[in-house]
Design an enzyme around this catalytic site. Structure first.
Site: not given
Length: 251
Positions: A68, A84, A87-88, A117-118, A120
């Site tokens: 990630h 990603s 989402e970002q 750092f992951v 949702a």
């Protein structure tokens, strides 16, 4: 988009191809879960995928997490995966923190835990993402690995539901009026300081009043205002009802 029936009937290779991108840069997760077919529903499929990840062992889980990329505040890098990027792109972290400050926090987190750092992003406001980053920086390393994998579970479930053409269950904020409201009462609901719902109450209203619903509900700081009273709300669930009891007392 695909269907559960198609996935159940596909070859192991086609099954993994159809689920490509659900788990970030890790097609091996779907390959490992293929043998558990047939799946009765999206929940059982997702459970099998998460089980395949966890059963691979801690070194594999850590390698997966390191696939990630860190969160960014500002223009999104071309290296992000499509999922990603989407989402970002929905969360404007740059409005709250400079790119240099976020990069420094990301570096501290990676140095402490050994992976990025992951979180949702669909479950949180931008402000709450930063609160969680600060909070989790102080976590025990073993516990933080499990927290990161739990977030992976949330991320991949939303991605899987989208791939299957299904929506997550909605979350809601409901105010419970314990006594009849006086004339001219108005309920205001703000999220991170911005009013998102306004309800004018009929005289004598009492009982539940639905204020906000979305799928999933973004977790963060909400404030409910009724007359001169203010109620701070920190929803615990992004799906299902979050009930706020308004006693009407002056206590």
């Amino acid at each position: 988009m695909t269907s559960l029936a198609t996935l159940n009937a596909a070859s192991a290779g086609d099954f993994a191809t159809a689920l490509d991108g659900i788990f970030e840069r890790a097609p091996w997760v779907a390959t490992a879960a293929a043998a558990a077919r047939p799946f009765a529903n999206a929940a059982s499929l997702h459970a099998a995928l998460m089980r395949a990840l966890r059963d691979a062992g801690e070194p594999a889980c850590r390698a997966f997490l390191n696939g990630h990329e860190p969160l960014v505040a500002g223009p999104l890098p071309e290296s992000l995966t499509a999922s990603s990027r989407h989402e970002q792109g929905d969360l404007k972290l740059g409005a709250l923190i400079g790119s240099g400050a976020l990069a420094a926090l990301n570096a501290r987190y990676h140095q402490r835990f050994g992976f990025p750092f992951v979180i949702a992003l669909r479950r949180h406001t931008a402000a709450n993402v930063l609160r969680e980053l600060h909070r989790r920086l102080a976590a025990d390393p073993a516990a933080e690995l499990q927290a990161a994998l739990a977030e992976v579970g949330h991320v991949t479930r939303y991605r899987l539901l989208a791939r299957l053409g299904e929506a997550p269950s909605p979350g809601s904020i409901v105010a419970e009026l314990a006594r009849p409201s006086p004339n001219g009462s108005v309920l205001l609901l703000a999220r991170e300081g911005q009013v998102i719902a306004r309800r004018a109450l009929a005289p004598g209203s009492h009982g539940p009043v639905s204020l906000w619903q979305e799928a999933p509900l973004r977790l963060g700081h909400y404030r409910l205002t009724l007359g001169e009273r203010e109620y701070d709300i920190w929803p615990e669930a992004s799906e299902g009802e979050n009930l706020v009891s308004l006693s009407g007392s002056d206590d």
